[in-house]
Structures are given as C-alpha cells and as structure tokens.
Write an enzyme that holds these catalytic residues in place. Structure first.
Site, PDB file in Angstrom:
ATOM      1  N   ASP A  38       0.842  -1.203   0.000  1.00  0.00           N
ATOM      2  CA  ASP A  38       0.000   0.000   0.000  1.00  0.00           C
ATOM      3  C   ASP A  38       0.879   1.257   0.000  1.00  0.00           C
ATOM      4  O   ASP A  38       0.694   2.161  -0.836  1.00  0.00           O
ATOM      5  CB  ASP A  38      -0.891  -0.053   1.249  1.00  0.00           C
ATOM      6  CG  ASP A  38      -2.048   0.921   1.223  1.00  0.00           C
ATOM      7  OD1 ASP A  38      -2.265   1.568   0.178  1.00  0.00           O
ATOM      8  OD2 ASP A  38      -2.741   1.029   2.248  1.00  0.00           O
ATOM      9  N   THR A 126      -0.752 -11.434   2.794  1.00  0.00           N
ATOM     10  CA  THR A 126       0.396 -12.276   3.190  1.00  0.00           C
ATOM     11  C   THR A 126       1.518 -11.496   3.881  1.00  0.00           C
ATOM     12  O   THR A 126       2.557 -12.062   4.192  1.00  0.00           O
ATOM     13  CB  THR A 126       1.003 -13.024   1.983  1.00  0.00           C
ATOM     14  OG1 THR A 126       1.532 -12.066   1.050  1.00  0.00           O
ATOM     15  CG2 THR A 126      -0.025 -13.903   1.302  1.00  0.00           C
ATOM     16  N   GLY A 127       1.291 -10.197   4.106  1.00  0.00           N
ATOM     17  CA  GLY A 127       2.299  -9.394   4.808  1.00  0.00           C
ATOM     18  C   GLY A 127       1.875  -9.192   6.250  1.00  0.00           C
ATOM     19  O   GLY A 127       1.757 -10.147   7.021  1.00  0.00           O
TER      20      GLY A 127
END
Ligand code: ADP
Length: 176
Positions: A38, A126-127
């Site tokens: 992001d 997935t972070g």
C-alpha cells in the site's frame, strides 16, 4: 479463447513497476494508506491516488474486507489501482479463505467492469495481515483460474511475488 494457464504470468518483484491495465493494492479498510505494498503504491503513484481514495471514503466510508474499489493509477504505468481489503489471519476459522477469495473475485469483476484486459495482483494478506503464504497462494490461484474459466475478457493476470517463498508457492499451484 486462449487457454487459462497461457493467460497467467508469475513475476518476482515490485508491483508498482508492472505494466498492466490495472494493479491491485492490498489496502486497509480506511483506504487512507498504510505500509507494505500500500505504501509503495501511494509513493510511486503520487497524490492523485489518495485524492480518489478520499472521495470514495466521503461517499461510502471506506472499504469492507473482501470488497474492492477503483482509483486512478496516478503516475504508475497502470491506468488504475484496484484497492481491496484482505482478511487479517485469525487462525483460519473466521471466514478468512472465503474473504480472501472475495478479494480476488471482486477485483477481477471491477477490472472487467472498467474494460481492463490485464491485471496484476500482490500476495493479498500475506504481509502484515499474517495469512500463511502457502494457503494464500492456493486460494489466489484457484480463484483466478475459476474466474478466467468463465470469462474471456481478461487476457492476462500477473501474480507479482515480492519474496521467493510466495513465488515458489504460486508456481507450484500453477504446476509450473
Ligand atoms: P497485507 O496487509 O494485506 O498483509 P502487506 O502490504 O503487508 O499487505 O503485504 C502484502 C504482500 O505484498 C506481502 O507478501 C508483501 O511482501 C508484498 N509486497 C510488499 N511490497 C510490495 C511491492 N512493492 N510489490 C509487490 N508486493 C509487495
């Protein structure tokens, strides 16, 4: 119609550099920016993306988990950014798989609705959101393959893998 697998690509690297009609952002529900992919997208794309996000927030008050909204791509090579909110991993028994699949499906639908023929996805959730990469990769591939099976207006889906672990899981799911 081109075969499904011929319409899927796997790349390692930075999604902000990928040249597709749209790229997908793993946003948070505020739509007002965060870290990870992001942060990278807003930095590379410039302030026009956040301006569009603010307009969406004013209109509908953010974005729920599993849903997606679309903005300009600003200075990115991609024309649009599709912002979707992945589920936070909470053991896997709180609807996480269905919510993650919704992210992929709703992003693809929004891409089609905006005449995009190509789309790039990061490893949503997935972070920081902690979704196990192996399970996330299986859902990502299955949902995209199912969507492409019923839709021939998307020519290319790129899985952009930031780390080699996720890259290997995605390739394995695709039998590459
Ligand atoms: P989430 O909150 O949905 O988990 P993150 O941004 O923390 O979102 O991570 C999502 C995935 O995006 C992670 O696998 C991370 O390694 C990856 N990522 C981070 N930066 C980039 C980038 N510039 N391009 C592609 N993927 C990225």
């Amino acid at each position: 119609m081109k075969g499904i697998i011929a319409r899927i690509e796997v790349q390692q690297g930075d999604i902000t550099r990928v040249v597709t009609d749209c790229i997908v952002n793993a946003a948070n529900s505020s739509l007002l920016g965060g870290g990870g992919v992001d942060g990278a997208i807003h930095r590379a794309g410039g302030p026009a993306i956040l301006e569009d996000c603010r307009r969406i927030v004013a209109r509908q008050g953010g974005c729920k988990t599993g849903e997606a909204v679309i903005t300009t791509g600003g200075n990115l090579p991609a024309r649009y950014v599709i912002h979707t909110v992945g589920p936070v991993w909470n053991g896997g028994t709180h609807g996480e798989p269905e919510k993650l699949a919704n992210c992929y499906r709703n992003s693809l639908k929004l891409a089609v609705g905006n005449h995009c023929r190509s789309i790039a996805f990061p490893g949503i959730s997935t972070g920081v959101y902690g979704y196990p990469k192996e399970e996330a990769a299986a859902i990502a591939v299955k949902t995209v393959v199912d969507f492409l099976t019923g839709n021939d207006s998307i020519d290319k889906v790129v899985f952009v893998c930031f780390d080699v672990e996720y890259y290997r899981y995605i390739r394995r799911e695709l039998n590459l």
